[in-house]
Design a protein around this motif. Structure first.
Motif, PDB file in Angstrom:
ATOM      1  N   ASN A   1      -2.583   5.942 -13.848  1.00 30.40           N
ATOM      2  CA  ASN A   1      -1.711   6.494 -12.848  1.00 30.40           C
ATOM      3  C   ASN A   1      -1.136   5.582 -12.509  1.00 30.40           C
ATOM      4  OD1 ASN A   1      -3.395   9.677 -13.547  1.00 30.40           O
ATOM      5  ND2 ASN A   1      -4.479   8.006 -13.987  1.00 30.40           N
ATOM      6  N   THR A   2       0.053   4.980 -13.268  1.00 32.71           N
ATOM      7  CA  THR A   2       1.210   4.179 -12.151  1.00 32.71           C
ATOM      8  C   THR A   2       2.002   3.990 -12.200  1.00 32.71           C
ATOM      9  OG1 THR A   2       2.105   3.348 -14.344  1.00 32.71           O
ATOM     10  CG2 THR A   2       0.204   2.244 -12.774  1.00 32.71           C
ATOM     11  N   LEU A   3       2.669   3.893 -11.372  1.00 34.50           N
ATOM     12  CA  LEU A   3       4.397   4.091 -11.045  1.00 34.50           C
ATOM     13  C   LEU A   3       5.153   3.498 -11.388  1.00 34.50           C
ATOM     14  CD1 LEU A   3       3.746   5.612  -7.612  1.00 34.50           C
ATOM     15  CD2 LEU A   3       3.860   7.730  -8.999  1.00 34.50           C
ATOM     16  N   PRO A   4       6.397   4.012 -11.647  1.00 37.69           N
ATOM     17  CA  PRO A   4       7.535   2.565 -11.901  1.00 37.69           C
ATOM     18  C   PRO A   4       7.471   2.750 -10.303  1.00 37.69           C
ATOM     19  CG  PRO A   4       8.116   4.939 -11.855  1.00 37.69           C
ATOM     20  CD  PRO A   4       6.840   5.236 -12.203  1.00 37.69           C
ATOM     21  N   ASN A   5       7.919   1.383 -10.332  1.00 46.11           N
ATOM     22  CA  ASN A   5       8.883   0.674  -9.715  1.00 46.11           C
ATOM     23  C   ASN A   5       9.708   0.609  -8.325  1.00 46.11           C
ATOM     24  OD1 ASN A   5       6.617  -1.908  -9.675  1.00 46.11           O
ATOM     25  ND2 ASN A   5       7.664  -3.290 -11.096  1.00 46.11           N
ATOM     26  N   SER A   6       9.138   1.739  -7.589  1.00 41.28           N
ATOM     27  CA  SER A   6      10.521   2.054  -6.452  1.00 41.28           C
ATOM     28  C   SER A   6      11.053   2.540  -7.363  1.00 41.28           C
ATOM     29  CB  SER A   6      10.708   0.866  -5.694  1.00 41.28           C
ATOM     30  OG  SER A   6      12.111   1.048  -4.698  1.00 41.28           O
ATOM     31  N   LYS A   7      10.644   4.123  -7.410  1.00 41.74           N
ATOM     32  CA  LYS A   7      11.555   5.448  -8.438  1.00 41.74           C
ATOM     33  C   LYS A   7      13.157   4.591  -8.480  1.00 41.74           C
ATOM     34  CE  LYS A   7       8.083   8.320  -8.114  1.00 41.74           C
ATOM     35  NZ  LYS A   7       7.879   9.330  -8.543  1.00 41.74           N
ATOM     36  N   LYS A   8      13.182   4.879  -6.698  1.00 45.68           N
ATOM     37  CA  LYS A   8      14.795   5.120  -6.821  1.00 45.68           C
ATOM     38  C   LYS A   8      15.885   4.292  -5.965  1.00 45.68           C
ATOM     39  CE  LYS A   8      13.715   9.999  -6.114  1.00 45.68           C
ATOM     40  NZ  LYS A   8      13.942  11.570  -5.130  1.00 45.68           N
ATOM     41  N   ASN A   9      14.540   3.361  -5.854  1.00 41.19           N
ATOM     42  CA  ASN A   9      15.571   2.272  -4.753  1.00 41.19           C
ATOM     43  C   ASN A   9      15.484   2.168  -3.726  1.00 41.19           C
ATOM     44  OD1 ASN A   9      14.136  -0.141  -7.110  1.00 41.19           O
ATOM     45  ND2 ASN A   9      15.978   1.527  -8.255  1.00 41.19           N
ATOM     46  N   ASN A  10      15.491   3.738  -3.098  1.00 39.48           N
ATOM     47  CA  ASN A  10      15.667   3.408  -1.408  1.00 39.48           C
ATOM     48  C   ASN A  10      14.972   3.401  -0.375  1.00 39.48           C
ATOM     49  OD1 ASN A  10      18.649   4.588  -2.064  1.00 39.48           O
ATOM     50  ND2 ASN A  10      17.376   6.328  -2.900  1.00 39.48           N
ATOM     51  N   ILE A  11      14.169   3.234  -0.652  1.00 38.26           N
ATOM     52  CA  ILE A  11      12.717   2.689   0.412  1.00 38.26           C
ATOM     53  C   ILE A  11      11.672   1.338   0.177  1.00 38.26           C
ATOM     54  CG2 ILE A  11      10.216   3.863   1.175  1.00 38.26           C
ATOM     55  CD1 ILE A  11      12.628   5.064   2.597  1.00 38.26           C
ATOM     56  N   LYS A  12      11.810   0.438   0.262  1.00 40.74           N
ATOM     57  CA  LYS A  12      10.654  -0.767  -0.213  1.00 40.74           C
ATOM     58  C   LYS A  12       9.237  -0.440   0.630  1.00 40.74           C
ATOM     59  CE  LYS A  12      12.421  -5.240   0.939  1.00 40.74           C
ATOM     60  NZ  LYS A  12      13.261  -5.588   1.892  1.00 40.74           N
ATOM     61  N   HIS A  13       8.317  -0.386  -0.362  1.00 42.84           N
ATOM     62  CA  HIS A  13       7.041   0.193  -0.124  1.00 42.84           C
ATOM     63  C   HIS A  13       5.782  -0.746   0.022  1.00 42.84           C
ATOM     64  CE1 HIS A  13       8.552   4.618  -1.562  1.00 42.84           C
ATOM     65  NE2 HIS A  13       8.675   3.706  -2.552  1.00 42.84           N
ATOM     66  N   SER A  14       5.224  -0.429   1.253  1.00 48.83           N
ATOM     67  CA  SER A  14       4.133  -1.217   1.717  1.00 48.83           C
ATOM     68  C   SER A  14       2.909  -0.697   2.320  1.00 48.83           C
ATOM     69  CB  SER A  14       4.301  -2.130   3.058  1.00 48.83           C
ATOM     70  OG  SER A  14       3.437  -2.952   3.325  1.00 48.83           O
ATOM     71  N   VAL A  15       1.634  -0.744   2.629  1.00 46.52           N
ATOM     72  CA  VAL A  15       0.789  -0.413   3.135  1.00 46.52           C
ATOM     73  C   VAL A  15       0.280  -1.150   3.839  1.00 46.52           C
ATOM     74  CG1 VAL A  15      -0.509  -1.563   0.779  1.00 46.52           C
ATOM     75  CG2 VAL A  15      -1.204   1.265   2.015  1.00 46.52           C
ATOM     76  N   CYS A  16      -0.639  -0.353   4.679  1.00 48.49           N
ATOM     77  CA  CYS A  16      -1.485  -1.804   5.553  1.00 48.49           C
ATOM     78  C   CYS A  16      -3.086  -1.518   4.857  1.00 48.49           C
ATOM     79  CB  CYS A  16      -1.727  -1.003   6.637  1.00 48.49           C
ATOM     80  SG  CYS A  16       0.460  -0.529   8.004  1.00 48.49           S
ATOM     81  N   ARG A  17      -3.240  -2.814   4.877  1.00 49.95           N
ATOM     82  CA  ARG A  17      -4.462  -2.880   4.704  1.00 49.95           C
ATOM     83  C   ARG A  17      -5.477  -2.775   5.282  1.00 49.95           C
ATOM     84  NH1 ARG A  17      -8.139  -4.266   1.079  1.00 49.95           N
ATOM     85  NH2 ARG A  17      -9.613  -6.260   1.018  1.00 49.95           N
ATOM     86  N   TRP A  18      -5.774  -2.444   6.049  1.00 48.14           N
ATOM     87  CA  TRP A  18      -7.198  -2.590   6.700  1.00 48.14           C
ATOM     88  C   TRP A  18      -7.403  -0.779   6.586  1.00 48.14           C
ATOM     89  CZ3 TRP A  18      -7.660   1.827  10.586  1.00 48.14           C
ATOM     90  CH2 TRP A  18      -6.498   2.731  10.296  1.00 48.14           C
ATOM     91  N   CYS A  19      -6.831   0.317   6.418  1.00 44.42           N
ATOM     92  CA  CYS A  19      -7.385   1.590   5.978  1.00 44.42           C
ATOM     93  C   CYS A  19      -7.711   1.424   4.609  1.00 44.42           C
ATOM     94  CB  CYS A  19      -5.669   2.318   5.673  1.00 44.42           C
ATOM     95  SG  CYS A  19      -4.629   2.321   6.785  1.00 44.42           S
ATOM     96  N   PHE A  20      -7.235   0.474   3.283  1.00 42.66           N
ATOM     97  CA  PHE A  20      -9.012   0.184   2.494  1.00 42.66           C
ATOM     98  C   PHE A  20      -9.425  -0.970   2.335  1.00 42.66           C
ATOM     99  CE2 PHE A  20      -4.512   2.825   1.516  1.00 42.66           C
ATOM    100  CZ  PHE A  20      -4.828   4.041   0.998  1.00 42.66           C
ATOM    101  N   GLN A  21      -9.999  -1.443   3.017  1.00 37.63           N
ATOM    102  CA  GLN A  21     -10.917  -2.246   3.434  1.00 37.63           C
ATOM    103  C   GLN A  21     -11.830  -3.005   2.413  1.00 37.63           C
ATOM    104  OE1 GLN A  21      -9.556  -4.197   6.223  1.00 37.63           O
ATOM    105  NE2 GLN A  21     -10.797  -6.376   5.438  1.00 37.63           N
ATOM    106  N   ASP A  22     -12.578  -1.008   2.191  1.00 33.51           N
ATOM    107  CA  ASP A  22     -14.028  -1.416   0.978  1.00 33.51           C
ATOM    108  C   ASP A  22     -13.123  -1.722  -0.122  1.00 33.51           C
ATOM    109  OD1 ASP A  22     -15.622  -0.939   3.076  1.00 33.51           O
ATOM    110  OD2 ASP A  22     -16.081   0.717   2.372  1.00 33.51           O
ATOM    111  N   ILE A  23     -11.710  -2.208  -1.015  1.00 37.38           N
ATOM    112  CA  ILE A  23     -11.876  -2.458  -1.876  1.00 37.38           C
ATOM    113  C   ILE A  23     -11.107  -3.676  -1.772  1.00 37.38           C
ATOM    114  CG2 ILE A  23      -9.682  -2.137  -3.460  1.00 37.38           C
ATOM    115  CD1 ILE A  23      -8.998   0.427  -2.803  1.00 37.38           C
ATOM    116  N   PRO A  24     -12.157  -4.732  -2.254  1.00 40.92           N
ATOM    117  CA  PRO A  24     -11.452  -6.443  -2.574  1.00 40.92           C
ATOM    118  C   PRO A  24     -10.100  -6.473  -2.654  1.00 40.92           C
ATOM    119  CG  PRO A  24     -13.539  -5.812  -3.716  1.00 40.92           C
ATOM    120  CD  PRO A  24     -12.509  -4.209  -3.809  1.00 40.92           C
ATOM    121  N   LEU A  25      -9.365  -7.241  -1.686  1.00 42.65           N
ATOM    122  CA  LEU A  25      -8.296  -7.784  -1.622  1.00 42.65           C
ATOM    123  C   LEU A  25      -7.017  -7.740  -3.239  1.00 42.65           C
ATOM    124  CD1 LEU A  25      -5.227  -7.792   0.243  1.00 42.65           C
ATOM    125  CD2 LEU A  25      -6.426 -10.035   0.644  1.00 42.65           C
TER     126      LEU A  25
END
Length: 298
Positions: A39-63
Motif C-alpha cells: 500500500n505504497t504512495l507515489p512520492n509526494s503525489k502533488k509535490n506541494n507539501i514536503k512530508h515528514s513524521v515524528c519518530r516518537w509516535c511510532f517508537q515500537d517499530i524498529p527505526l
C-alpha cells in the motif's frame, strides 16, 4: 501527555483530555510492515507539501523498518531524531527534518539564565553534528515559566540564544523553537502562544531563528489556525500535525480540517516540512499514517 513526558521514550500510557490511551494506541504493530509493502504512495503525489513524521509516535517499530515504510509511502523525512539515528534513515534516502538529542529539555530551556552555559555548550555539539549531515533544523525550547513574566522570558531566551545563532549561521543551521500548549500537555511551558514566539523572533532579528508551529498545540491554546499562519508565516519554518481533541488521527473524527490548513500553508509559499505528530488509535498505525499523508497532500 504527562508533565514529565519525553518524546524520546515510548509512552507507557498517556492522559489527554478526559481519556487515557494505552501503549497499543501509541505505536504500530510489526504487522503494519506487511501492510505498507502493498500500500505504497507515489512520492509526494502533488509535490506541494514536503512530508515528514515524528519518530516518537511510532517508537515500537524498529527505526530501520519504519524508515523503509516511510520511504515507500512518499514521506521524505523523519522528525526529532538523535545523531545516533541519522545514518539509519539516510540509507533509505530520507533526511532528519528536525534534530534533537538527549539533553533537549522542554521544561528547562533558554528562559532560565542558569541553563545558558550548559545548553550553549551542548547545542554547539549538536549543531556541528547536524551540519556535517546537512541537517538544517535543530529544535530548542523556552522552558517553563516558574513565575517568570513574559518579557523577562523573551529577554532571557534572546540572551541565551543569540551566541548560538551566530555559531549556527556559520554552519547553515536554523534553531527552531517549538510552540506547545500549557493547557493540557505541558503545564507552565512559556512558548505557548504564537504571539510570544513572534515577539522573541523579532527581539533577536536573526534569519536562522524560526518557530515550529504545532497545529494541535496552537488549536488547544488559541485556535484561529489559518489566520495565524497567514499572518505570521514568515516566522515559521516547520509544522506539526495532530487531531483535536485527543492528539490522535487527523481524519474527520476531530475538529480540524487539515486539507484547508495545508492549502493555506502552501499559499504562503512555504517550502519546509510538515511532520505528522499524532498518536494512532488504530492498532495498525502505519495505515493511519498513510491516510494522514493522503489528507495533507493537497
Amino acid at each position: 501527555m504527562e508533565k514529565k513526558f519525553s518524546r524520546r521514550d515510548a509512552l507507557k500510557s498517556i492522559a489527554i483530555g478526559s481519556g487515557v490511551l494505552s501503549l497499543g494506541g501509541v505505536a504500530s504493530s510489526f504487522a503494519a510492515m506487511n501492510y505498507i509493502d502493498n500500500n505504497t504512495l507515489p512520492n509526494s503525489k502533488k509535490n506541494n507539501i514536503k512530508h515528514s513524521v515524528c519518530r516518537w509516535c511510532f517508537q515500537d517499530i524498529p527505526l530501520d523498518e519504519f524508515a523503509k515504510s516511510c520511504a515507500n509511502m512518499g514521506i521524505q523525512a523523519i522528525d526529532l531524531l538523535k545523531p545516533s539515528e541519522w545514518d539509519t534513515v539516510e540509507k533509505y534516502g530520507l533526511v532528519c527534518s528536525m534534530a534533537t538529542d538527549e539533553f533537549a529539555d522542554i521544561e528547562n530551556g533558554f528562559n532560565e539564565p542558569k541553563n545558558h552555559k550548559n545548553l550553549q555548550e551542548k547545542y554547539k555539539g549538536l549543531i556541528d553534528k547536524a551540519s556535517e549531515h546537512g541537517i538544517k533544523n535543530v529544535i530548542v525550547f523556552s522552558g517553563n515559566r516558574r513565575g517568570m513574566d513574559e518579557q523577562t522570558g523573551i529577554k532571557n531566551c534572546s540572551k541565551g540564544l543569540k551566541p548560538l545563532l551566530k555559531y549556527a549561521k556559520k554552519k547553515n543551521v536554523t534553531l527552531v523553537m517549538e510552540l506547545l500548549n500549557s493547557k493540557v500537555n505541558h503545564p507552565d511551558y512559556m512558548a505557548d502562544h504564537t504571539e510570544w514566539g513572534v515577539a522573541l523572533a523579532e527581539e533577536m532579528g536573526a534569519g536562522n531563528f524560526k518557530l515550529l508551529y504545532d497545529i494541535y498545540h496552537m488549536q488547544v491554546m488559541e485556535g484561529d489556525i489559518i489566520a495565524t499562519i497567514k499572518k505570521h508565516h514568515k516566522y515559521i519554518n516547520h509544522y506539526h500535525t495532530a487531531g483535536v481533541p485527543g492528539r490522535n488521527e487527523i481524519d474527520d473524527s476531530q475538529e480540524l480540517f487539515y486539507p484547508a490548513i495545508m492549502r493555506a500553508i502552501v499559499e504562503t509559499g512555504f517550502d519546509g516540512f510538515v511532520a505528522q505528530e499524532f498518536i494512532p488509535t488504530n492498532p495498525n498505525g502505519i495505515e493511519s499514517l498513510k491516510k494522514a499523508i493522503e489528507i495533507c497532500d493537497v
